[in-house]
Design a protein around this motif. Structure first.
Motif, PDB file in Angstrom:
ATOM      1  N   TYR A   5     -37.500  -8.760 -10.916  1.00 50.50           N
ATOM      2  CA  TYR A   5     -37.817  -9.906 -11.764  1.00 50.50           C
ATOM      3  C   TYR A   5     -39.329 -10.137 -11.887  1.00 50.50           C
ATOM      4  O   TYR A   5     -39.736 -11.183 -12.356  1.00 50.50           O
ATOM      5  N   LYS A  19     -41.592  -9.197 -16.137  1.00 55.76           N
ATOM      6  CA  LYS A  19     -40.554  -8.797 -17.079  1.00 55.76           C
ATOM      7  C   LYS A  19     -40.563  -9.682 -18.327  1.00 55.76           C
ATOM      8  O   LYS A  19     -40.871 -10.872 -18.270  1.00 55.76           O
ATOM      9  N   THR A  44     -29.139 -15.263  -9.742  1.00 54.54           N
ATOM     10  CA  THR A  44     -30.287 -16.049 -10.160  1.00 54.54           C
ATOM     11  C   THR A  44     -29.813 -17.399 -10.680  1.00 54.54           C
ATOM     12  O   THR A  44     -28.625 -17.618 -10.874  1.00 54.54           O
ATOM     13  N   ALA A  50     -34.041 -14.936  -7.870  1.00 54.51           N
ATOM     14  CA  ALA A  50     -35.097 -15.469  -8.733  1.00 54.51           C
ATOM     15  C   ALA A  50     -34.607 -16.776  -9.345  1.00 54.51           C
ATOM     16  O   ALA A  50     -33.409 -17.061  -9.356  1.00 54.51           O
ATOM     17  N   ILE A  52     -39.344 -17.444 -13.263  1.00 56.13           N
ATOM     18  CA  ILE A  52     -39.345 -17.003 -14.662  1.00 56.13           C
ATOM     19  C   ILE A  52     -39.636 -18.218 -15.540  1.00 56.13           C
ATOM     20  O   ILE A  52     -38.886 -19.194 -15.533  1.00 56.13           O
ATOM     21  N   SER A  96     -42.465 -13.782 -14.482  1.00 53.79           N
ATOM     22  CA  SER A  96     -41.959 -13.222 -15.736  1.00 53.79           C
ATOM     23  C   SER A  96     -41.818 -14.344 -16.762  1.00 53.79           C
ATOM     24  O   SER A  96     -41.922 -15.529 -16.424  1.00 53.79           O
TER      25      SER A  96
END
Length: 458
Positions: free
Chosen positions: A10, A13, A118, A144, A177, A203
Motif C-alpha cells: 500500500y 500506490k 484494510t 492499511a 491512503i 498512497s
C-alpha cells in the motif's frame, strides 16, 4: 475490505476509490489500463453476498457472484486478480458512530482470513476523536487505512482537510491512503502526487476525478474523453455489463455534454447495442455478440448434457423461433401485457410462466401456459424477463392476436406504466432453476490465487 493478494503493498500506490454503481468490472479494468495500481469494487452489502452463488462463467472467462434474482452482484476476471479490493459493509460512513462494532468486525476479519484487511473512514468532528479512533483501528492488525478527509455530513463542495489526513499519517505506523482530493486538488496526473505530499500519506485514492476520466492515472496526461468512453464501452460489451450501469457511468463522464447530440443519443439508449450505435461502435457490438454466441455454441457442443428443454415433457408445446426486441414495441405495451389482457377478456386464468436457466451459458428459456396449452420460443435469452416476453409472443402469434408492436392496432388494450426492474405486474410464474455454483458461506469473501480462491485453476 479484503484484498486478494498477500503481497499487495500500500505504499506509493495510485488507487481507484470504491464508488457505488461506478466500480464495476469495466471501470476497474479501464483504470488499470491507464495506470492505477489497485482498484476497489463498488461498495457491496454483506447480506447480498451471503445469498449469492459463485459461478464460473466460461463464456466471459469471469467468476460471477449471482444473487437469487439472477443479478450479477460481483464479477471479476484474471486481469485484475492481484489488484482488486473487495469492499463490503454498511453504506457510506454508517459505522463511524459505532467504534466498538468497527473494532469487532476488523479484529474478526484479521483473525479469520489470511488476506490483508484494510479499512476506509471519514474524519470525526474533532481531530482528537479521529486520532483516538484510528489508533483503535490500527490495533486490530489491519494492513492499511484509507481516510476521506471530510466529515460524515460534508459534501464534495466542502474543502477536504489535508491537515487531518496528515495528522493521521504522522500518528500511525501503517500506510495511510489519502482520499477526497478530486474537487479541490486533483485535476490531472501531477496533482495526485501533490495531494499525497500535502497529506503525508503513503498512497492516494481517487474517486470522482477518475469517474469523470479514468485516464487521470496516466503519466502522459489525460486522454480525449471520447477515446476513453469508447474504450469503456468495449469493456462493457466484452464483459456483458448491464446496459443501465454502462449508461450511468458514461453519463458521469459526459457531465456538461449530456445535452449534446451524442449525449441525447446516450440518454435515449435502451440497450448495449443502442449505446454502441450512439458512439459509432455498432459493428463492434455485432462482432462481439457473434463471438460470444460462437463461444457459447462451442461450450454447448462439448457438454451436450447441459442443453435442457424448459420442461420435462415437451409434447404438445407450440414452438417458434422468436425473440423480444424492445425497440419494436411501445414502452407502455409489451407482449406479456397483451396476453394478460386477452386472458382477462376471455375470462381465462392468468398466464403461468415456467422459466429455467441453462447452467453452461446462463441463458434463459420460458414456457407459458394459457388455457392448458403451452407455448415456447426455441431461442434462449439473456434474462428471464426477455425469455417470458418471447414465450408470450409465441402464444399471441399462434392465436393471431396483437402483441403490442409499434404501429400495430390494439384498441382494447389498457396501457400501463412500464414495469419497474423489481416488479412484474404481468402474471404469476414458477421459479426458475438455480444457477449452479457453491453458496458463499461467509459475509466477506477473499478473492485471489491459492487454494481458497474463486479463480483457482486460472
Amino acid at each position: 475490505m479484503i484484498v486478494n493478494s498477500l503481497s499487495l503493498c500500500y505504499h506509493n500506490k495510485l488507487i481507484l476509490a470504491p464508488m457505488v454503481r461506478v466500480g464495476t468490472l469495466p471501470m476497474r479494468l479501464l483504470a488499470l489500463d491507464y495506470g492505477a495500481d489497485i482498484v476497489y469494487c463498488e461498495e457491496l452489502i454483506d447480506l447480498k453476498m451471503l445469498q449469492c452463488k459463485r459461478v464460473v462463467n466460461e463464456v466471459l472467462s469471469t467468476v460471477d457472484f449471482v444473487a437469487p434474482d439472477d443479478r450479477v452482484v460481483f464479477r471479476t476476471c484474471e486481469r485484475e486478480q492481484s489488484r482488486v479490493i473487495f469492499q463490503m459493509g454498511g453504506m457510506g460512513a454508517a459505522l463511524l458512530s459505532d467504534p466498538d462494532k468497527i473494532e469487532k468486525i476488523l479484529s474478526t476479519l484479521v483473525k479469520g482470513t489470511r488476506r490483508p484487511v484494510t479499512c476506509k473512514i471519514r474524519i470525526l468532528p474533532s481531530l482528537e476523536d479521529t486520532l483516538s479512533l484510528v489508533k483503535r483501528i490500527e490495533r486490530t492488525g489491519i494492513a492499511a487505512i484509507a481516510v476521506h478527509g471530510r466529515k460524515r455530513e460534508e459534501r464534495p463542495q466542502h474543502p477536504v482537510s489535508c491537515e487531518a489526513i496528515k495528522a493521521i499519517a504522522e500518528t500511525l505506523s501503517i500506510p495511510v491512503i489519502a482520499n477526497g482530493g478530486s474537487h479541490d486538488h486533483i485535476q490531472e496526473y501531477l496533482d495526485i502526487e501533490d495531494f499525497r505530499q500535502a497529506t503525508a500519506a503513503s498512497s492516494v485514492m481517487v474517486a470522482r476525478a477518475a469517474m469523470w476520466n479514468p485516464s487521470i492515472f496516466l503519466k502522459e496526461g489525460l486522454r480525449p474523453l471520447e477515446e476513453v468512453m469508447k474504450k469503456y464501452i468495449r469493456y462493457a460489451v466484452q464483459y456483458d455489463n448491464h446496459y443501465t450501469n454502462t449508461k450511468y457511468c458514461l453519463c458521469q463522464m459526459l457531465r456538461e455534454q449530456l445535452e449534446s447530440p451524442q449525449g441525447k443519443l446516450l440518454h435515449a439508449a435502451q440497450s448495449s447495442q443502442e449505446i454502441c450505435e450512439a458512439f459509432g461502435l455498432g459493428a463492434f457490438y455485432e462482432e462481439t455478440a457473434r463471438e460470444l454466441d460462437t463461444r457459447r455454441a462451442e461450450l454447448l457442443a462439448r457438454t451436450p448434457e447441459a442443453v435442457e428443454e424448459p420442461a420435462e415433457d415437451t409434447s404438445g408445446i407450440i414452438k417458434m423461433a422468436v425473440k423480444f426486441d424492445r425497440r419494436a414495441y411501445s414502452p407502455q405495451v409489451t407482449p406479456k401485457m397483451c396476453l394478460l389482457e386477452w386472458c382477462r377478456r376471455e375470462k381465462l386464468a392468468q398466464p403461468v410462466y415456467e422459466t429455467v436457466q441453462r447452467p453452461l451459458d446462463r441463458l434463459f428459456c420460458s414456457v407459458v401456459t394459457v388455457a392448458e396449452q403451452k407455448y415456447q420460443s426455441t431461442l434462449w435469452d439473456k434474462s428471464k424477463k426477455l425469455a417470458e416476453q418471447a414465450a408470450a409472443i409465441v402464444c399471441l402469434r399462434s392465436q393471431g392476436l396483437p402483441e403490442g408492436r409499434l404501429g400495430e392496432e390494439s384498441p382494447s388494450l389498457h396501457k400501463r406504466k412500464r414495469e419497474a426492474p423489481d416488479q412484474d405486474p404481468e402474471g404469476p410464474r414458477v421459479q426458475e432453476s438455480a444457477v449452479p455454483g457453491e453458496l458463499c458461506k461467509k459475509p466477506f469473501v477473499a478473492l485471489g490465487s491459492g487454494k481458497d480462491s474463486p479463480l483457482e485453476g486460472w
